[in-house]
Scaffold this motif. Structure first.
Motif, PDB file in Angstrom:
ATOM      1  N   ARG A  16       0.856  -1.192   0.000  1.00 31.90           N
ATOM      2  CA  ARG A  16       0.000   0.000   0.000  1.00 31.90           C
ATOM      3  C   ARG A  16       0.894   1.245   0.000  1.00 31.90           C
ATOM      4  O   ARG A  16       2.078   1.191   0.355  1.00 31.90           O
ATOM      5  N   SER A  17       0.318   2.365  -0.372  1.00 32.65           N
ATOM      6  CA  SER A  17       1.139   3.570  -0.531  1.00 32.65           C
ATOM      7  C   SER A  17       0.483   4.794   0.073  1.00 32.65           C
ATOM      8  O   SER A  17      -0.736   4.856   0.260  1.00 32.65           O
ATOM      9  N   ALA A  18       1.334   5.783   0.376  1.00 36.31           N
ATOM     10  CA  ALA A  18       0.905   7.149   0.661  1.00 36.31           C
ATOM     11  C   ALA A  18       1.234   7.961  -0.575  1.00 36.31           C
ATOM     12  O   ALA A  18       2.363   7.890  -1.097  1.00 36.31           O
ATOM     13  N   VAL A  19       0.250   8.723  -1.068  1.00 38.09           N
ATOM     14  CA  VAL A  19       0.370   9.358  -2.378  1.00 38.09           C
ATOM     15  C   VAL A  19       0.073  10.850  -2.266  1.00 38.09           C
ATOM     16  O   VAL A  19      -0.844  11.260  -1.547  1.00 38.09           O
ATOM     17  N   THR A  20       0.834  11.657  -2.985  1.00 40.27           N
ATOM     18  CA  THR A  20       0.459  13.049  -3.204  1.00 40.27           C
ATOM     19  C   THR A  20       0.521  13.331  -4.692  1.00 40.27           C
ATOM     20  O   THR A  20       1.276  12.675  -5.422  1.00 40.27           O
ATOM     21  N   LEU A  38       4.439  13.761   3.411  1.00 44.89           N
ATOM     22  CA  LEU A  38       4.209  12.470   2.778  1.00 44.89           C
ATOM     23  C   LEU A  38       5.127  11.401   3.373  1.00 44.89           C
ATOM     24  O   LEU A  38       4.675  10.291   3.712  1.00 44.89           O
ATOM     25  N   LEU A  39       6.402  11.715   3.508  1.00 49.56           N
ATOM     26  CA  LEU A  39       7.360  10.751   4.045  1.00 49.56           C
ATOM     27  C   LEU A  39       7.039  10.392   5.485  1.00 49.56           C
ATOM     28  O   LEU A  39       7.192   9.234   5.903  1.00 49.56           O
ATOM     29  N   ASP A  40       6.591  11.383   6.254  1.00 54.97           N
ATOM     30  CA  ASP A  40       6.229  11.124   7.644  1.00 54.97           C
ATOM     31  C   ASP A  40       5.029  10.177   7.732  1.00 54.97           C
ATOM     32  O   ASP A  40       5.031   9.214   8.506  1.00 54.97           O
ATOM     33  N   VAL A  41       3.997  10.443   6.915  1.00 60.72           N
ATOM     34  CA  VAL A  41       2.817   9.584   6.898  1.00 60.72           C
ATOM     35  C   VAL A  41       3.202   8.168   6.464  1.00 60.72           C
ATOM     36  O   VAL A  41       2.753   7.169   7.057  1.00 60.72           O
ATOM     37  N   ALA A  42       4.035   8.058   5.441  1.00 61.17           N
ATOM     38  CA  ALA A  42       4.443   6.748   4.942  1.00 61.17           C
ATOM     39  C   ALA A  42       5.218   5.971   6.007  1.00 61.17           C
ATOM     40  O   ALA A  42       4.986   4.774   6.209  1.00 61.17           O
ATOM     41  N   ALA A  43       6.125   6.659   6.716  1.00 60.19           N
ATOM     42  CA  ALA A  43       6.931   5.980   7.728  1.00 60.19           C
ATOM     43  C   ALA A  43       6.069   5.506   8.894  1.00 60.19           C
ATOM     44  O   ALA A  43       6.241   4.386   9.398  1.00 60.19           O
ATOM     45  N   ARG A  44       5.120   6.341   9.324  1.00 61.84           N
ATOM     46  CA  ARG A  44       4.272   5.990  10.465  1.00 61.84           C
ATOM     47  C   ARG A  44       3.342   4.832  10.164  1.00 61.84           C
ATOM     48  O   ARG A  44       2.942   4.094  11.067  1.00 61.84           O
ATOM     49  N   ASN A  45       2.988   4.661   8.905  1.00 63.18           N
ATOM     50  CA  ASN A  45       2.014   3.638   8.531  1.00 63.18           C
ATOM     51  C   ASN A  45       2.604   2.498   7.717  1.00 63.18           C
ATOM     52  O   ASN A  45       1.852   1.666   7.194  1.00 63.18           O
ATOM     53  N   ASP A  46       3.934   2.465   7.606  1.00 56.43           N
ATOM     54  CA  ASP A  46       4.629   1.428   6.838  1.00 56.43           C
ATOM     55  C   ASP A  46       4.091   1.342   5.408  1.00 56.43           C
ATOM     56  O   ASP A  46       3.717   0.278   4.910  1.00 56.43           O
ATOM     57  N   LEU A  47       4.071   2.511   4.740  1.00 57.88           N
ATOM     58  CA  LEU A  47       3.584   2.609   3.370  1.00 57.88           C
ATOM     59  C   LEU A  47       4.711   3.056   2.449  1.00 57.88           C
ATOM     60  O   LEU A  47       5.671   3.706   2.881  1.00 57.88           O
ATOM     61  N   SER A  48       4.590   2.765   1.186  1.00 59.10           N
ATOM     62  CA  SER A  48       5.496   3.328   0.188  1.00 59.10           C
ATOM     63  C   SER A  48       5.090   4.778  -0.087  1.00 59.10           C
ATOM     64  O   SER A  48       3.904   5.105  -0.100  1.00 59.10           O
ATOM     65  N   SER A  49       6.076   5.646  -0.281  1.00 56.17           N
ATOM     66  CA  SER A  49       5.800   7.058  -0.584  1.00 56.17           C
ATOM     67  C   SER A  49       5.872   7.277  -2.087  1.00 56.17           C
ATOM     68  O   SER A  49       6.866   6.932  -2.727  1.00 56.17           O
ATOM     69  N   VAL A  50       4.791   7.845  -2.645  1.00 50.55           N
ATOM     70  CA  VAL A  50       4.696   7.990  -4.098  1.00 50.55           C
ATOM     71  C   VAL A  50       4.216   9.399  -4.448  1.00 50.55           C
ATOM     72  O   VAL A  50       3.246   9.893  -3.853  1.00 50.55           O
ATOM     73  N   VAL A  51       4.875  10.021  -5.409  1.00 47.72           N
ATOM     74  CA  VAL A  51       4.440  11.292  -5.985  1.00 47.72           C
ATOM     75  C   VAL A  51       3.871  11.017  -7.372  1.00 47.72           C
ATOM     76  O   VAL A  51       4.506  10.334  -8.183  1.00 47.72           O
ATOM     77  N   VAL A  52       2.675  11.545  -7.631  1.00 48.15           N
ATOM     78  CA  VAL A  52       2.094  11.493  -8.972  1.00 48.15           C
ATOM     79  C   VAL A  52       2.227  12.875  -9.589  1.00 48.15           C
ATOM     80  O   VAL A  52       1.792  13.881  -9.001  1.00 48.15           O
ATOM     81  N   THR A  53       2.860  12.948 -10.744  1.00 46.88           N
ATOM     82  CA  THR A  53       3.039  14.225 -11.424  1.00 46.88           C
ATOM     83  C   THR A  53       2.779  14.029 -12.917  1.00 46.88           C
ATOM     84  O   THR A  53       2.379  12.953 -13.348  1.00 46.88           O
ATOM     85  N   PHE A  54       2.999  15.078 -13.705  1.00 47.07           N
ATOM     86  CA  PHE A  54       2.604  15.052 -15.115  1.00 47.07           C
ATOM     87  C   PHE A  54       3.793  15.344 -16.016  1.00 47.07           C
ATOM     88  O   PHE A  54       4.759  15.995 -15.620  1.00 47.07           O
ATOM     89  N   LEU A 115      -1.677   2.226  -7.694  1.00 45.00           N
ATOM     90  CA  LEU A 115      -0.857   2.613  -6.541  1.00 45.00           C
ATOM     91  C   LEU A 115      -1.317   2.002  -5.221  1.00 45.00           C
ATOM     92  O   LEU A 115      -0.607   2.122  -4.218  1.00 45.00           O
ATOM     93  N   HIS A 116      -2.479   1.385  -5.189  1.00 47.71           N
ATOM     94  CA  HIS A 116      -2.988   0.772  -3.949  1.00 47.71           C
ATOM     95  C   HIS A 116      -2.896   1.761  -2.779  1.00 47.71           C
ATOM     96  O   HIS A 116      -2.361   1.451  -1.706  1.00 47.71           O
ATOM     97  N   ALA A 117      -3.413   2.948  -3.003  1.00 46.82           N
ATOM     98  CA  ALA A 117      -3.273   4.027  -2.025  1.00 46.82           C
ATOM     99  C   ALA A 117      -4.002   3.700  -0.731  1.00 46.82           C
ATOM    100  O   ALA A 117      -5.132   3.199  -0.724  1.00 46.82           O
ATOM    101  N   LYS A 118      -3.343   4.032   0.382  1.00 45.31           N
ATOM    102  CA  LYS A 118      -3.948   3.942   1.713  1.00 45.31           C
ATOM    103  C   LYS A 118      -4.210   5.340   2.270  1.00 45.31           C
ATOM    104  O   LYS A 118      -5.192   5.561   2.980  1.00 45.31           O
TER     105      LYS A 118
END
Length: 309
Positions: A16-20, A38-54, A115-118
């Motif tokens: 699962r991931s944390a996404v912005t 984003l990194l803080d949320v991902a670390a606290r919840n054991d998620l992958s950190s992902v940025v979606v851009t264009f 991304l299986h976002a959480k």
């Protein structure tokens, strides 16, 4: 940092991931604050950190006449994102099929299936889906249906309460305030391009310059002379940089970037180089002849030496 350019290639390390999501043009101080969250949320919840851009500014497709100049090209943007510590970036092709997705399709295809976002982090003015019909409330509703939560990101503001933004940075660069722009970017304004052959006037005057192709990436600051750096193949050189059309001579194209590398005689033709702008020395001036111009150029070089010592 993993880079994905199509949904089929996406793989998430921790399931699962944390996404912005955003343009991230310039990867400035505001963007970096978002990514720290984003990194803080991902670390606290054991998620992958992902940025979606264009791959380009959305207005390049939706309203080309109103599309602002980009601060950095996609390649440079990804390098800057990688420096933040984020684990992965998904670069979406902002084309007509993407723009025409409903909010539900955007969430299903990108946030859920790929991304299986959480957790999804967005600003209060976030819009998504065809004609921006999706907003934060819609995202929260879809999150409840698809097992992810939405966290709001507050704007980064300075002491005068102005929001740090790519628009503000563009204003500073158009005024030649590269130091002010660097403060908001948290890195030096940079243009990347191929070195091409010019008219060789600089060499004739004793100041051979590396001339960047007009197709260079990055927002060029206001006309003038700057202190800065030229980086070629990982090696960084002090440089006096001229931006403009050099009004002392006729027939010089507008917005030409020329970098005189100090104390080095190197062949840079056809090399892709980065030119960084650290200080503005002066505006562009028309001189009465070559003699006064050479005298001024010598003074410019001495100022560069002092500023970059």
């Amino acid at each position: 940092m993993k880079i994905f350019t199509d949904l089929a290639s996406v793989s998430i390390d921790r399931g699962r991931s944390a996404v912005t999501i955003g343009k991230f043009d310039g990867v400035h101080a505001g963007h970096r604050a978002v990514i720290r969250q984003l990194l803080d949320v991902a670390a606290r919840n054991d998620l992958s950190s992902v940025v979606v851009t264009f791959d380009r500014h959305p207005l390049d497709l939706l309203a080309p006449g109103n599309c602002p100049a980009t601060l950095v090209g996609t390649e440079r943007k990804l390098e800057l994102l990688s420096s933040t510590g984020v684990e992965a970036a998904l670069v979406v092709a902002f084309d007509r099929p993407f723009a025409d997705q409903t909010p539900e399709e955007f969430v299903s295809r990108i946030l859920v299936d790929a991304l299986h976002a959480k957790v999804v982090l967005v600003g209060r003015d976030f819009r998504f889906g065809v004609r921006g019909t999706g907003d934060v409330d819609a995202l929260r509703r879809l999150g409840k249906e698809n097992d992810f939560t939405v966290e709001l990101i507050e704007d980064v503001r300075l002491e005068d309460d102005r929001r740090v933004s790519s628009t503000w940075i563009r204003e500073l660069l158009r005024d030649g305030d590269v130091e002010g722009a660097a403060g908001l970017l948290e890195h030096t304004p940079t243009v990347r391009g191929v070195v091409v052959h010019g008219a060789a006037r600089g060499r004739e005057l004793g100041f051979p310059t590396a001339n960047l192709s007009p197709e260079s990436q990055g927002l060029i600051p206001a006309d003038g002379v700057y202190a800065g750096w030229l980086t070629d193949q990982g090696v960084r050189y002090r440089a006096a940089i001229s931006v403009g059309n050099n009004p002392t001579f006729t027939g010089v194209p507008q917005k030409q970037v020329e970098a005189f590398v100090l104390d080095q005689d190197i062949d840079l033709y056809d090399h892709v180089v980065d030119v960084e702008f650290t200080h503005r020395i002066r505006g562009m001036v028309k001189y009465t002849g070559v003699g006064p111009l050479i005298e001024q150029m010598n003074d410019d070089v001495q100022q560069v030496r002092r500023l970059l010592a």
